[in-house]
Design a protein around this motif. Structure first.
Motif, mmCIF file in Angstrom:
data_model
loop_
_atom_site.group_PDB
_atom_site.id
_atom_site.type_symbol
_atom_site.label_atom_id
_atom_site.label_comp_id
_atom_site.label_asym_id
_atom_site.label_seq_id
_atom_site.Cartn_x
_atom_site.Cartn_y
_atom_site.Cartn_z
ATOM 1 N N LYS A 39 0.943 -1.199 -0.042
ATOM 2 C CA LYS A 39 -0.027 -0.068 -0.023
ATOM 3 C C LYS A 39 0.722 1.513 0.061
ATOM 4 O O LYS A 39 0.630 2.271 -0.578
ATOM 5 C CB LYS A 39 -0.831 -0.179 1.091
ATOM 6 C CG LYS A 39 -2.152 -1.175 1.308
ATOM 7 C CD LYS A 39 -2.903 -0.839 2.178
ATOM 8 C CE LYS A 39 -4.174 -2.228 2.308
ATOM 9 N NZ LYS A 39 -4.962 -1.851 3.425
ATOM 10 N N ARG A 40 1.911 1.071 0.952
ATOM 11 C CA ARG A 40 2.715 2.382 0.745
ATOM 12 C C ARG A 40 3.354 2.620 -0.484
ATOM 13 O O ARG A 40 3.437 3.697 -0.671
ATOM 14 C CB ARG A 40 4.053 2.220 1.900
ATOM 15 C CG ARG A 40 3.352 2.221 3.460
ATOM 16 C CD ARG A 40 4.565 2.096 4.358
ATOM 17 N NE ARG A 40 5.693 2.949 3.824
ATOM 18 C CZ ARG A 40 6.618 2.657 3.406
ATOM 19 N NH1 ARG A 40 6.804 1.459 2.978
ATOM 20 N NH2 ARG A 40 7.812 3.413 3.056
ATOM 21 N N TRP A 41 3.781 1.529 -1.064
ATOM 22 C CA TRP A 41 4.630 1.914 -2.535
ATOM 23 C C TRP A 41 3.785 2.194 -3.473
ATOM 24 O O TRP A 41 4.194 3.216 -4.195
ATOM 25 C CB TRP A 41 4.936 0.422 -2.844
ATOM 26 C CG TRP A 41 6.662 0.298 -2.265
ATOM 27 C CD1 TRP A 41 7.105 0.209 -0.847
ATOM 28 C CD2 TRP A 41 7.668 0.258 -2.938
ATOM 29 N NE1 TRP A 41 8.502 0.245 -0.819
ATOM 30 C CE2 TRP A 41 8.990 0.146 -2.186
ATOM 31 C CE3 TRP A 41 8.079 0.382 -4.217
ATOM 32 C CZ2 TRP A 41 10.243 0.131 -2.488
ATOM 33 C CZ3 TRP A 41 9.430 0.343 -4.575
ATOM 34 C CH2 TRP A 41 10.623 0.256 -3.958
ATOM 35 N N LEU A 47 2.602 9.041 -6.032
ATOM 36 C CA LEU A 47 3.004 10.426 -6.134
ATOM 37 C C LEU A 47 4.293 10.798 -7.146
ATOM 38 O O LEU A 47 4.269 11.710 -7.720
ATOM 39 C CB LEU A 47 3.421 10.779 -4.574
ATOM 40 C CG LEU A 47 2.016 10.863 -3.926
ATOM 41 C CD1 LEU A 47 2.586 11.040 -2.364
ATOM 42 C CD2 LEU A 47 1.270 12.202 -4.213
ATOM 43 N N GLY A 48 5.219 9.735 -7.195
ATOM 44 C CA GLY A 48 6.464 9.965 -7.885
ATOM 45 C C GLY A 48 6.242 10.046 -9.438
ATOM 46 O O GLY A 48 6.710 10.640 -10.000
ATOM 47 N N ILE A 49 5.361 9.230 -9.618
ATOM 48 C CA ILE A 49 4.598 9.469 -11.337
ATOM 49 C C ILE A 49 4.221 10.872 -11.703
ATOM 50 O O ILE A 49 4.565 11.375 -12.619
ATOM 51 C CB ILE A 49 3.804 8.128 -11.497
ATOM 52 C CG1 ILE A 49 4.538 6.751 -11.404
ATOM 53 C CG2 ILE A 49 3.169 8.476 -13.113
ATOM 54 C CD1 ILE A 49 3.588 5.879 -11.795
ATOM 55 N N LYS A 247 -5.201 4.066 6.817
ATOM 56 C CA LYS A 247 -6.389 4.466 5.989
ATOM 57 C C LYS A 247 -6.788 5.691 5.348
ATOM 58 O O LYS A 247 -7.032 5.972 4.221
ATOM 59 C CB LYS A 247 -7.740 3.940 6.425
ATOM 60 C CG LYS A 247 -7.705 2.504 6.817
ATOM 61 C CD LYS A 247 -9.011 1.921 7.216
ATOM 62 C CE LYS A 247 -9.312 0.528 7.479
ATOM 63 N NZ LYS A 247 -10.560 0.080 8.191
ATOM 64 N N LYS A 248 -6.112 6.748 6.212
ATOM 65 C CA LYS A 248 -6.299 7.985 5.556
ATOM 66 C C LYS A 248 -4.801 8.700 5.216
ATOM 67 O O LYS A 248 -4.633 10.038 5.084
ATOM 68 C CB LYS A 248 -6.617 8.984 7.204
ATOM 69 C CG LYS A 248 -8.116 8.578 7.645
ATOM 70 C CD LYS A 248 -8.414 9.723 8.713
ATOM 71 C CE LYS A 248 -9.820 9.281 9.269
ATOM 72 N NZ LYS A 248 -10.157 10.218 10.472
ATOM 73 N N LEU A 249 -4.134 7.900 4.797
ATOM 74 C CA LEU A 249 -2.744 8.275 4.055
ATOM 75 C C LEU A 249 -2.591 7.671 2.777
ATOM 76 O O LEU A 249 -1.487 7.336 2.329
ATOM 77 C CB LEU A 249 -1.497 7.537 4.907
ATOM 78 C CG LEU A 249 -1.446 8.287 6.605
ATOM 79 C CD1 LEU A 249 -0.384 7.839 7.199
ATOM 80 C CD2 LEU A 249 -1.188 9.772 6.305
ATOM 81 N N ASP A 250 -3.682 7.365 2.034
ATOM 82 C CA ASP A 250 -3.735 7.130 0.796
ATOM 83 C C ASP A 250 -3.402 8.089 -0.263
ATOM 84 O O ASP A 250 -3.538 9.380 0.272
ATOM 85 C CB ASP A 250 -5.062 6.310 0.182
ATOM 86 C CG ASP A 250 -5.993 7.266 0.510
ATOM 87 O OD1 ASP A 250 -6.235 8.537 0.393
ATOM 88 O OD2 ASP A 250 -7.354 6.716 0.585
ATOM 89 N N ILE A 251 -3.198 7.900 -1.405
ATOM 90 C CA ILE A 251 -2.816 8.941 -2.194
ATOM 91 C C ILE A 251 -3.745 10.233 -2.464
ATOM 92 O O ILE A 251 -3.480 11.237 -2.578
ATOM 93 C CB ILE A 251 -2.419 8.386 -3.717
ATOM 94 C CG1 ILE A 251 -1.817 9.688 -4.562
ATOM 95 C CG2 ILE A 251 -3.838 8.004 -4.586
ATOM 96 C CD1 ILE A 251 -1.069 9.163 -5.805
ATOM 97 N N HIS A 252 -5.144 9.692 -2.331
ATOM 98 C CA HIS A 252 -6.191 10.735 -2.263
ATOM 99 C C HIS A 252 -6.031 11.884 -1.117
ATOM 100 O O HIS A 252 -6.220 13.245 -1.374
ATOM 101 C CB HIS A 252 -7.526 10.210 -2.277
ATOM 102 C CG HIS A 252 -8.710 10.988 -2.139
ATOM 103 N ND1 HIS A 252 -9.085 11.943 -3.114
ATOM 104 C CD2 HIS A 252 -9.383 11.250 -1.088
ATOM 105 C CE1 HIS A 252 -10.123 12.638 -2.601
ATOM 106 N NE2 HIS A 252 -10.540 12.361 -1.286
#
Length: 264
Positions: A39-41, A47-49, A247-252
């Protein structure tokens, strides 16, 4: 064509460094992760892309071009000194590293900048993918700072190219979850920023986080009194208080984080 060549070099180094340090982390990991690595990756690489696309669209090789223009005009600090080109190249790398040190301090000290930079620090584990975990606003602002610095320093274009390469690789290296021999780590502390030094900076403890700002060279932390040593590495917890729920640290959520209420 020069822009394409520069960007190709940058992408190859970015991708090659990511794969190399990932393999090293698998072979000799520093410690097991506390949350799902997958999930972290996905979040960090996502974000990196986004950031890579923005950099290519807005800043493709422009920092090197700005340096070349200032160099052609004999404008900038370095041109006040009558020195051989090789020394100006080294001077460019050193001065630019000092610039990004101060910029890093500002990212933490100024509340508006911290809103953007905290995206990077909310990673609940730290590994090579953390180097890619930056909000697009930070990427743009940092690129503008380096561009302005390259011009006013009168940086050598070759020096800027070398600096950008070193900047990428050192960013990945200091974030690696890699267990190195202590003798090697201790030697690296004398001049560079090894993982053990930077892990302290990613601590959830604010006093520890506000230390070890160096990006490539550790000398600036020594000179300006921001170096922290003697921290027991095993007890370091990563992250930012108020942002501890996976759960509140996804890309969104990470993309909208700068617009959320400030959290120290």
């Amino acid at each position: 064509m020069e822009n394409i060549g520069y960007e190709m070099i940058r992408l190859l180094i970015l991708g090659g460094g990511l794969v190399m340090f990932l393999l090293l982390e698998i072979i000799a990991p520093y410690r097991e992760g506390s949350v799902s690595k997958l999930k972290r990756w996905l979040n960090n690489i996502g974000l990196g892309i986004v950031n890579t696309v923005v950099l290519q669209l807005l800043f493709a090789a422009i920092t090197v071009q700005v340096a070349a223009q200032g160099n052609a005009q004999q404008f900038g600090l370095i041109h006040f000194f009558d020195a051989p080109r090789w020394l100006k190249i080294i001077g460019t790398i050193v001065v630019m590293d000092l610039l990004v040190y101060f910029w890093h301090v500002l990212l933490h000290r100024l509340p508006l900048l911290w809103r953007v930079h905290r995206v990077h620090h909310t990673d609940l584990d730290v590994d090579v993918s953390t180097a890619m975990r930056r909000h697009v606003f930070e990427i743009v602002l940092s690129a503008l700072v380096r561009m302005a610095g390259a011009y006013f320093v009168g940086a050598e274009p070759v020096g800027i190219l070398i600096f950008e390469i070193v900047y990428l690789l050192s960013d990945q290296f200091r974030h690696t979850c890699l267990k190195l021999p202590w003798e090697l780590e201790r030697s690296l502390w004398l001049l560079l920023v090894p993982p053990t030094m930077h892990r302290i900076h990613h601590s959830v403890d604010i006093e520890e986080r506000l230390t070890n700002f160096g990006r490539f060279l550790s000398i600036w932390d020594r000179v300006f009194g921001t170096m922290r040593t003697g921290v027991y590495q095993e007890r370091i917890w990563y992250g930012v208080d108020g942002h501890i729920h996976e759960k509140k640290l996804d890309i969104h959520h990470l993309m909208k984080m700068p617009f959320l209420p400030p959290v120290k």
